[in-house]
Design an enzyme around this catalytic site. Structure first.
Site, PDB file in Angstrom:
ATOM      1  N   HIS A   1     -12.614  -8.131  15.537  1.00  0.00           N
ATOM      2  CA  HIS A   1     -13.492  -9.201  16.035  1.00  0.00           C
ATOM      3  C   HIS A   1     -13.330 -10.441  15.172  1.00  0.00           C
ATOM      4  CE1 HIS A   1     -15.575  -6.594  18.842  1.00  0.00           C
ATOM      5  NE2 HIS A   1     -15.630  -5.677  17.881  1.00  0.00           N
TER       6      HIS A   1
ATOM      7  N   THR B   1      -9.435  -2.672  -0.095  1.00  0.00           N
ATOM      8  CA  THR B   1      -9.457  -4.063   0.375  1.00  0.00           C
ATOM      9  C   THR B   1      -8.475  -4.942  -0.402  1.00  0.00           C
ATOM     10  OG1 THR B   1     -11.223  -4.591  -1.187  1.00  0.00           O
ATOM     11  CG2 THR B   1     -11.903  -3.906   1.016  1.00  0.00           C
TER      12      THR B   1
ATOM     13  N   LYS C   1      -9.221   4.543 -14.725  1.00  0.00           N
ATOM     14  CA  LYS C   1      -8.565   4.215 -15.998  1.00  0.00           C
ATOM     15  C   LYS C   1      -7.191   4.848 -16.066  1.00  0.00           C
ATOM     16  CE  LYS C   1     -12.502   3.512 -18.975  1.00  0.00           C
ATOM     17  NZ  LYS C   1     -13.427   4.239 -19.840  1.00  0.00           N
TER      18      LYS C   1
END
Ligand SMILES: CC(C)(COP(=O)(O)OP(=O)(O)OC[C@H]1O[C@@H](n2cnc3c(N)ncnc32)[C@H](O)[C@@H]1OP(=O)(O)O)[C@@H](O)C(=O)NCCC(=O)NCCS
Length: 227
Positions: A131, A185, A203
Site C-alpha cells: 500500500h 528492516t 554480539k
C-alpha cells in the site's frame, strides 16, 4: 507391540511423503511452466504451492530447490501454502540447493535468494509495502501502484528462522543467520546473527572463516528435513 505399530506408522508416513511430493512437484512444475517461469533440475515440492507470475515479471528456480508446504515434510507448524507472487515487473530468483517452507515471497521489484539457503517455516519476504504510505492515495485505485518498492538480496548459505519477515531493500550477507520471529528492516552483514524486531546483530558474530562450507553431496532426503 507399540514399537511394531510405531514402525508401521513411520513406514506409512514415508510413503505418504513421497506420494505427496510426487503429486505436488508435478502440479508445481505445471504451474511454473504454464506461466513461463524457469525451474531447474531436481526441483521438489510438497503440499500446496501457489504461483502467480505476471507477464512482465520473472520467476527463476535453480537446481535442487525444495519448496515445502506439507505438514509431513516439515513439522514446525506450517500455516499455509508456499506463495510466489510477482506484481508488475517483479522478479523472484531462488538459488541452487535452497529450500523454504510455507514461505510467502511477493515481488514488485526483485527478490534474489542465493545458494544453499534455508528459509524456515512461515517466513515472509516482501520487496514492497503493498500500500501507499500516503493516506489519500490509499483511498484511491492507484494505491498499490504507488507503494515503496526496493529489491531484496539474500546471499548464499543464509539461514532464516521461522516466522521471520524480511522487508523491502534489505541485503542479507552470505552465511548470516536470522533468528526466529525477526523483522529485518536493515542490512545484515555476512556471517552476522540477527534477532528481534527490528532485527539487531547479536554480539556474537561469526568470523568469515567460520562460515560453514558445503559440499554438493547433500542427499535429497537429508535436505528435505533441513529446510
Ligand atoms: C538465532 C539463533 C540461531 C541463535 O541461537 P544461539 O546462537 O544458540 O543463541 P542463544 O540461544 O545462545 O541466545 C543468544 C542470545 O540471543 C537471544 N535470542 C536467541 N534467539 C533469539 C530470537 N529468535 N529472537 C530474539 N532473541 C533471541 C537469546 O535470548 C540470548 O540473549 P541473552 O544473551 O541476552 O540471554 C536461534 O535462537 C534461533 O532463533 N534459531 C532459529 C530456529 C528456527 O526458526 N528454525 C527454523 C525452523 S523451520
Amino acid at each position: 507391540m507399540r514399537s511394531l505399530s510405531n514402525k508401521a506408522y513411520s513406514a506409512y508416513d514415508i510413503i505418504c511423503i513421497h506420494a505427496e511430493m510426487a503429486w505436488s512437484t508435478f502440479r508445481s512444475r505445471m504451474s511454473l511452466a504454464f506461466q513461463g517461469a524457469r525451474c531447474g533440475e531436481n526441483f521438489r515440492s510438497t503440499g500446496m504451492i501457489r504461483i502467480k507470475l505476471r507477464a512482465a515479471g520473472s520467476i527463476v528456480i535453480g537446481d535442487h530447490v525444495r519448496l515445502l508446504a506439507g505438514w509431513r515434510s516439515n513439522r514446525v507448524g506450517l500455516n499455509g501454502p508456499v506463495i510466489l507472487h510477482t506484481l508488475g515487473g517483479g522478479k523472484i530468483e531462488i538459488g541452487d540447493h535452497s529450500g523454504a517452507s510455507a514461505v510467502v515471497i511477493s515481488s514488485r521489484s526483485s527478490v534474489k535468494i542465493g545458494r544453499y539457503c534455508n528459509i524456515g517455516g512461515n517466513v515472509r519476504i516482501y520487496d514492497h509495502d503493498f500500500h501507499s504510505l500516503d493516506a489519500e492515495t490509499r483511498r484511491g485505485p492507484l494505491d498499490s501502484g504507488h507503494c515503496v518498492t526496493k529489491p531484496i538480496i539474500i546471499g548464499d548459505d543464509v539461514f532464516i528462522g521461522a516466522e521471520s519477515i524480511i522487508l523491502k531493500g534489505v541485503n542479507i550477507g552470505d552465511g548470516a543467520i536470522i533468528g526466529a520471529g525477526a523483522v529485518v528492516t536493515r542490512n545484515i552483514p555476512a556471517g552476522g546473527i540477527a534477532v528481534g524486531n527490528p532485527a539487531q546483530l547479536l554480539k556474537s558474530q561469526r568470523k568469515p572463516n567460520e562460515i560453514p562450507s558445503h559440499s554438493s553431496s547433500i542427499k535429497a532426503d537429508e535436505k528435505l528435513n533441513q529446510v
